[in-house]
Design a protein around this motif. Structure first.
Motif, PDB file in Angstrom:
ATOM      1  N   LEU A 206       0.794  -1.274   0.014  1.00  0.00           N
ATOM      2  CA  LEU A 206       0.120   0.120  -0.022  1.00  0.00           C
ATOM      3  C   LEU A 206       0.945   1.492   0.014  1.00  0.00           C
ATOM      4  CD1 LEU A 206      -2.797  -0.990   2.430  1.00  0.00           C
ATOM      5  CD2 LEU A 206      -2.895  -0.928  -0.238  1.00  0.00           C
ATOM      6  N   ILE A 207       1.873   1.230   0.653  1.00  0.00           N
ATOM      7  CA  ILE A 207       2.806   2.543   0.723  1.00  0.00           C
ATOM      8  C   ILE A 207       3.739   2.560  -0.420  1.00  0.00           C
ATOM      9  CG2 ILE A 207       4.521   3.749   2.236  1.00  0.00           C
ATOM     10  CD1 ILE A 207       3.202   2.457   4.376  1.00  0.00           C
ATOM     11  N   VAL A 208       4.543   1.314  -0.646  1.00  0.00           N
ATOM     12  CA  VAL A 208       5.848   1.422  -1.559  1.00  0.00           C
ATOM     13  C   VAL A 208       5.111   1.200  -2.998  1.00  0.00           C
ATOM     14  CG1 VAL A 208       7.896   0.543  -2.158  1.00  0.00           C
ATOM     15  CG2 VAL A 208       7.555   0.791   0.067  1.00  0.00           C
ATOM     16  N   LYS A 209       4.087   0.337  -3.121  1.00  0.00           N
ATOM     17  CA  LYS A 209       3.329   0.133  -4.259  1.00  0.00           C
ATOM     18  C   LYS A 209       4.181  -1.284  -4.919  1.00  0.00           C
ATOM     19  CE  LYS A 209       0.493   3.387  -3.844  1.00  0.00           C
ATOM     20  NZ  LYS A 209      -0.546   3.292  -2.893  1.00  0.00           N
ATOM     21  N   ARG A 210       3.519  -1.915  -5.698  1.00  0.00           N
ATOM     22  CA  ARG A 210       4.107  -3.038  -6.692  1.00  0.00           C
ATOM     23  C   ARG A 210       4.806  -2.694  -7.752  1.00  0.00           C
ATOM     24  NH1 ARG A 210      -1.032  -5.074  -5.461  1.00  0.00           N
ATOM     25  NH2 ARG A 210      -1.653  -4.628  -7.735  1.00  0.00           N
ATOM     26  N   VAL A 211       5.756  -3.410  -8.390  1.00  0.00           N
ATOM     27  CA  VAL A 211       6.303  -3.267  -9.466  1.00  0.00           C
ATOM     28  C   VAL A 211       5.396  -3.375 -10.684  1.00  0.00           C
ATOM     29  CG1 VAL A 211       8.131  -4.045 -11.217  1.00  0.00           C
ATOM     30  CG2 VAL A 211       8.677  -3.821  -8.633  1.00  0.00           C
ATOM     31  N   LYS A 212       5.179  -2.757 -11.675  1.00  0.00           N
ATOM     32  CA  LYS A 212       4.370  -2.827 -12.719  1.00  0.00           C
ATOM     33  C   LYS A 212       4.375  -4.110 -13.461  1.00  0.00           C
ATOM     34  CE  LYS A 212       2.668  -0.532 -16.822  1.00  0.00           C
ATOM     35  NZ  LYS A 212       2.537   0.648 -17.828  1.00  0.00           N
ATOM     36  N   GLY A 213       3.160  -4.706 -13.609  1.00  0.00           N
ATOM     37  CA  GLY A 213       3.236  -6.057 -14.067  1.00  0.00           C
ATOM     38  C   GLY A 213       2.951  -7.213 -13.040  1.00  0.00           C
ATOM     39  N   ILE A 214       3.534  -6.929 -11.730  1.00  0.00           N
ATOM     40  CA  ILE A 214       3.370  -7.907 -10.697  1.00  0.00           C
ATOM     41  C   ILE A 214       2.164  -7.535  -9.853  1.00  0.00           C
ATOM     42  CG2 ILE A 214       4.677  -8.572  -8.638  1.00  0.00           C
ATOM     43  CD1 ILE A 214       6.458  -8.827 -11.123  1.00  0.00           C
TER      44      ILE A 214
END
Length: 138
Positions: A114-122
């Motif tokens: 929620l804070i750092v976020k996921r790598v696009k596509g993951i």
């Protein structure tokens, strides 16, 4: 590489994370920001005979700590000033290259998502723990 370390996370905190960070800075030249209750971090250093911050070590104060019994889904909202949440925000803001915590795995995974976020596509995060064995390997 700048490592942000949750100094208050884990069973033996803050002693183990703080002294481990000092050893990593000394032995490997690591740059580490210890996030946690500043007074407790300084007390651990003082008890170890360290009265000045070693080269490569910084402290970022956090007034709160995520407890292992906290509901991971509510940590971000209920523990906004915790070492884990502030460390993840520091990572998200580009103040470090990595964040490490031995605290609540559920809270860490939720906070990272929620804070750092996921790598696009993951779609979802994966855990990759290293488990030591009796032979000394992993």
């Amino acid at each position: 590489m700048k490592i942000i370390l949750d100094a208050m996370g884990g069973d033996n905190a803050p002693q183990a994370p703080v002294l481990g960070a000092v050893a990593a800075a000394k032995d490997f030249g690591a740059n580490i920001t210890l996030v946690g209750k500043g007074e407790e971090i300084l007390k651990v250093l003082g008890e170890a005979g360290i009265h000045d911050l070693p080269a490569g070590i910084e402290i970022s104060n956090a007034d709160d700590v995520v407890d292992m019994h906290d509901d991971p889904a509510t940590v971000i909202h209920k523990r906004k000033n915790s070492s884990m949440v502030l460390g993840l925000k520091m990572l998200s803001d580009g103040q470090g290259d990595a964040f490490i915590s031995a605290g609540s795995t559920g809270a860490l995974l939720t906070g990272a998502t929620l804070i750092v976020k996921r790598v696009k596509g993951i779609r979802r995060a994966a855990m990759g723990p290293a488990m030591p064995n009796k032979a000394g390997g992993k």
